[in-house]
Motif scaffolding. Sequence first.
Motif, PDB file in Angstrom:
ATOM      1  N   ALA A  63       0.825  -1.209   0.000  1.00  0.00           N
ATOM      2  CA  ALA A  63       0.000   0.000   0.000  1.00  0.00           C
ATOM      3  C   ALA A  63       0.857   1.255   0.000  1.00  0.00           C
ATOM      4  O   ALA A  63       0.530   2.242  -0.669  1.00  0.00           O
ATOM      5  N   ALA A  64       1.967   1.235   0.750  1.00  0.00           N
ATOM      6  CA  ALA A  64       2.857   2.399   0.782  1.00  0.00           C
ATOM      7  C   ALA A  64       3.489   2.645  -0.585  1.00  0.00           C
ATOM      8  O   ALA A  64       3.627   3.804  -1.012  1.00  0.00           O
ATOM      9  N   GLU A 107     -11.219   7.894  -5.922  1.00  0.00           N
ATOM     10  CA  GLU A 107     -10.201   7.174  -5.172  1.00  0.00           C
ATOM     11  C   GLU A 107     -10.079   7.735  -3.762  1.00  0.00           C
ATOM     12  O   GLU A 107     -10.420   8.889  -3.500  1.00  0.00           O
ATOM     13  N   VAL A 108      -9.588   6.914  -2.849  1.00  0.00           N
ATOM     14  CA  VAL A 108      -9.532   7.268  -1.427  1.00  0.00           C
ATOM     15  C   VAL A 108      -8.085   7.532  -1.034  1.00  0.00           C
ATOM     16  O   VAL A 108      -7.327   6.594  -0.765  1.00  0.00           O
ATOM     17  N   PRO A 109      -7.656   8.782  -0.999  1.00  0.00           N
ATOM     18  CA  PRO A 109      -6.261   9.070  -0.650  1.00  0.00           C
ATOM     19  C   PRO A 109      -5.952   8.953   0.838  1.00  0.00           C
ATOM     20  O   PRO A 109      -4.799   8.738   1.219  1.00  0.00           O
ATOM     21  N   GLU A 110      -6.968   9.097   1.706  1.00  0.00           N
ATOM     22  CA  GLU A 110      -6.671   9.110   3.140  1.00  0.00           C
ATOM     23  C   GLU A 110      -7.812   8.523   3.944  1.00  0.00           C
ATOM     24  O   GLU A 110      -8.993   8.724   3.647  1.00  0.00           O
ATOM     25  N   SER A 111      -7.444   7.759   4.995  1.00  0.00           N
ATOM     26  CA  SER A 111      -8.404   7.195   5.946  1.00  0.00           C
ATOM     27  C   SER A 111      -7.880   7.448   7.351  1.00  0.00           C
ATOM     28  O   SER A 111      -6.669   7.393   7.586  1.00  0.00           O
ATOM     29  N   PHE A 112      -8.793   7.687   8.292  1.00  0.00           N
ATOM     30  CA  PHE A 112      -8.367   8.043   9.644  1.00  0.00           C
ATOM     31  C   PHE A 112      -9.437   7.596  10.628  1.00  0.00           C
ATOM     32  O   PHE A 112     -10.620   7.882  10.433  1.00  0.00           O
ATOM     33  N   PHE A 196      -6.055  -1.877   8.197  1.00  0.00           N
ATOM     34  CA  PHE A 196      -6.748  -2.490   7.067  1.00  0.00           C
ATOM     35  C   PHE A 196      -7.405  -1.436   6.183  1.00  0.00           C
ATOM     36  O   PHE A 196      -7.413  -1.575   4.954  1.00  0.00           O
ATOM     37  N   ALA A 197      -7.967  -0.381   6.779  1.00  0.00           N
ATOM     38  CA  ALA A 197      -8.617   0.663   5.981  1.00  0.00           C
ATOM     39  C   ALA A 197      -7.626   1.332   5.037  1.00  0.00           C
ATOM     40  O   ALA A 197      -7.951   1.605   3.876  1.00  0.00           O
ATOM     41  N   SER A 198      -6.404   1.588   5.512  1.00  0.00           N
ATOM     42  CA  SER A 198      -5.392   2.217   4.667  1.00  0.00           C
ATOM     43  C   SER A 198      -4.957   1.295   3.531  1.00  0.00           C
ATOM     44  O   SER A 198      -4.823   1.716   2.381  1.00  0.00           O
ATOM     45  N   VAL A 199      -4.742   0.011   3.871  1.00  0.00           N
ATOM     46  CA  VAL A 199      -4.311  -0.947   2.848  1.00  0.00           C
ATOM     47  C   VAL A 199      -5.422  -1.170   1.829  1.00  0.00           C
ATOM     48  O   VAL A 199      -5.187  -1.181   0.614  1.00  0.00           O
TER      49      VAL A 199
END
Length: 235
Positions: A63-64, A107-112, A196-199
């Motif tokens: 993901a990174a 697309e989803v660039p960020e999750s928090f 998991f949300a970020s990946v």
Amino acid sequence: MSKADNPFRYFHSSPDIIRMVVMLYVRYPLSLRNVEDLLFERGYDICHETVRLWWNRFGPMFAADIRRQRVNRMCGFRQWRWHLDEMYVKLNGEMVYLWRAVDHEGEVPESFVTKKRDKSAALAFMKKALKRHGKAEKIVTDGLRSYPAAMKDLGNEDRREMGRWLNNRAENSHLPFRRRERAMQRFRRMKSLQKFASVHASLHNHFNSERHLIDRQTFKARRSAALAEWRNLAA
């Protein structure tokens, strides 16, 4: 790549198998044992706990790499249009909130993840997104009061847009994650949810070809390019 830099050096399985396992588990609404059964049908005898180990170890790394490549490609693009929204997620009966930024391409660039939905949580989320991806031309939100309060502190309240259907892009982007959440039978900890949300967001972005907007030949070309890039991750 030297042997010391090879992230697969301690594993006897092929890197291609590891990438396929991570893609199957994160991208599709499959359980650990579903992935195990699919691999066994293809001749690979891998335990479901191995699937868990591989996605935990290699998922964030893949993901990174995807996120870094996307940021490098978009660094000169300043016409970002963000749609911000938050969704509730249950952790052992406790309600937490997953904040997500969705761009103009879906697309989803960020999750928090936060425990509250107040101004401080919105401010932390927006600071993280702005630091990593830069300023947005317009920011679409719903009627939650935490957004204008946080944007006032950031000095970009004039960029905010709000309307009855303007934020449908963010609402629709929750659906793939909801399907994945049901397959996993919910989450147990905030740390695992954030991970998991970020990946999941990065993999969804990578394979998001918007097939409903393009012809079949273009879709096949984009899908092949995405798979070729995926096979080269951490190579």
